[in-house]
Design a protein around this motif. Structure first.
Motif, mmCIF file in Angstrom:
data_model
loop_
_atom_site.group_PDB
_atom_site.id
_atom_site.type_symbol
_atom_site.label_atom_id
_atom_site.label_comp_id
_atom_site.label_asym_id
_atom_site.label_seq_id
_atom_site.Cartn_x
_atom_site.Cartn_y
_atom_site.Cartn_z
ATOM 1 N N SER A 208 0.842 -1.187 0.000
ATOM 2 C CA SER A 208 0.000 0.000 0.000
ATOM 3 C C SER A 208 0.879 1.238 0.000
ATOM 4 O O SER A 208 2.117 1.157 0.095
ATOM 5 C CB SER A 208 -0.889 0.009 1.245
ATOM 6 O OG SER A 208 -0.082 0.116 2.408
ATOM 7 N N LYS A 210 1.232 3.177 2.381
ATOM 8 C CA LYS A 210 1.923 3.223 3.667
ATOM 9 C C LYS A 210 3.219 2.413 3.630
ATOM 10 O O LYS A 210 4.232 2.817 4.199
ATOM 11 C CB LYS A 210 1.018 2.706 4.785
ATOM 12 C CG LYS A 210 1.644 2.841 6.184
ATOM 13 C CD LYS A 210 0.716 2.362 7.259
ATOM 14 C CE LYS A 210 1.338 2.610 8.636
ATOM 15 N NZ LYS A 210 2.708 2.070 8.780
ATOM 16 N N ASP A 211 3.177 1.262 2.964
ATOM 17 C CA ASP A 211 4.392 0.445 2.857
ATOM 18 C C ASP A 211 5.491 1.205 2.118
ATOM 19 O O ASP A 211 6.663 1.180 2.518
ATOM 20 C CB ASP A 211 4.089 -0.864 2.125
ATOM 21 C CG ASP A 211 3.117 -1.727 2.898
ATOM 22 O OD1 ASP A 211 3.332 -1.942 4.095
ATOM 23 O OD2 ASP A 211 2.131 -2.179 2.292
ATOM 24 N N ASP A 214 6.755 4.082 4.342
ATOM 25 C CA ASP A 214 7.648 3.608 5.398
ATOM 26 C C ASP A 214 9.047 3.327 4.841
ATOM 27 O O ASP A 214 10.061 3.609 5.499
ATOM 28 C CB ASP A 214 7.081 2.338 6.038
ATOM 29 C CG ASP A 214 5.850 2.629 6.887
ATOM 30 O OD1 ASP A 214 5.606 3.811 7.204
ATOM 31 O OD2 ASP A 214 5.123 1.665 7.223
ATOM 32 N N THR A 219 5.619 10.425 4.370
ATOM 33 C CA THR A 219 4.223 10.103 4.659
ATOM 34 C C THR A 219 3.533 9.542 3.422
ATOM 35 O O THR A 219 3.940 9.828 2.287
ATOM 36 C CB THR A 219 3.462 11.362 5.108
ATOM 37 O OG1 THR A 219 3.419 12.299 4.022
ATOM 38 C CG2 THR A 219 4.137 12.002 6.322
ATOM 39 N N PRO A 220 2.456 8.742 3.604
ATOM 40 C CA PRO A 220 1.694 8.243 2.447
ATOM 41 C C PRO A 220 1.184 9.375 1.559
ATOM 42 O O PRO A 220 1.168 9.257 0.331
ATOM 43 C CB PRO A 220 0.546 7.475 3.096
ATOM 44 C CG PRO A 220 1.089 7.037 4.422
ATOM 45 C CD PRO A 220 1.975 8.162 4.867
#
Length: 295
Positions: A208, A210-211, A214, A219-220
């Motif tokens: 995603s 987010k992955d 990270d 940030t996403p």
């Protein structure tokens, strides 16, 4: 009448090579031979004498210096120097005069430019000269410089700057031989390209925004914005295209059922693969597979 012979490699015009925090300004270049009479002199620039043929004899700081072919001397600013005139002693050499002009009104995030200058300052004694054998084939750039000055084809000014910069950097590499480790600069990283690399390597997983965020330490929302601004499309659409594209490999190279292929390339369900395939390829998976199995 005795006089210096003329050579097409002669450029007395200032040539500025812009960098982020400074400019390299080449003040003069010329290809010379044994007909050149030179007087002892000093100036506020760096100068390189590069011996191409024969033995080039100079006097630098009242010190005799002999340069055989493929050797050069780097003379920092303010040192008195000059070649020694020797009639009927064949020799051929290249001279380039340059300096570094710092920008007073610019700030830059390019640390490698600042490191370039600081490494020079830390590695070179400004009150001494440096003799070196050329291990980096600087001499191969000299005919290219001459060719650009003679032909003046489209873009020749840009090519001259590239050749000058390559010559100067490679000459310094012969003197500054220890590896220089520059800290990587995240501000200069093309995050959008790095996102695509992450997608290539992880498309088969349930990844995603987010992955990716990270992995990039952002940030996403930043990932989504950077990707859209750079490529003009969304992260989600691009990830689906990667998965669809790699699914084609399995369709062509294996007899795996669609359900297994969908799992292998990261789709949540075979229905997602069926639907996207029909939308983008304008045919069914079965038709595509039949076409490629026949070929």
């Amino acid at each position: 009448m005795y006089k210096q012979s003329e050579n097409p490699l002669y450029n007395p015009f200032l040539t500025k090579i812009p960098m982020s925090t400074f400019d390299i300004v080449v003040n003069y270049t010329e290809l010379l031979n044994d007909t050149c009479v030179e007087f002892p002199h000093s100036h506020n620039d760096y100068e390189i004498y590069y011996s191409l043929e024969g033995i080039l004899n100079l006097k630098i700081k009242n010190t005799p210096v002999s340069l055989p072919a493929d050797h050069f001397v780097l003379i920092p600013p303010s040192l008195q120097h000059g070649s020694i005139y020797e009639p009927n002693t064949p020799k051929k050499y290249f001279v380039i005069v340059f300096n570094f002009h710092h920008h007073n009104n610019k700030t830059s995030s390019f640390k490698f430019d600042r490191n370039f200058i600081s490494t020079l300052q830390n590695s070179l004694e400004m009150d001494d000269f440096y003799v070196a054998k050329d291990k980096n084939q600087c001499k191969h750039l000299i005919p290219q410089i001459q060719d650009e000055l003679e032909t003046k084809e489209f873009g020749w000014q840009h090519m001259i700057r590239n050749h000058y910069l390559s010559f100067i950097v490679n000459a310094f590499r012969n003197i500054i031989t220890s590896p220089v480790s520059y800290e990587s600069e995240f501000s200069e990283l093309n995050i959008a390209i790095e996102i695509t690399k992450f997608m290539h390597n992880n498309y088969h997983k349930n990844i995603s925004l987010k992955d990716v965020a990270d992995a990039m330490y952002v940030t996403p929302r930043h990932v989504s914005r950077i990707f859209n601004e750079y490529f003009g499309t969304s992260f989600g659409k691009t990830l689906s295209i990667y998965r669809l594209s790699y699914a084609k490999n399995y369709l062509c190279d294996t007899d795996y059922p669609v359900e297994k292929i969908a799992t292998l390339v990261g789709f949540a369900s075979p229905q997602s693969l069926y639907k996207l395939f029909k939308e983008r390829e304008k045919m069914t998976i079965k038709k595509y597979r039949d076409m490629h199995n026949k070929s």
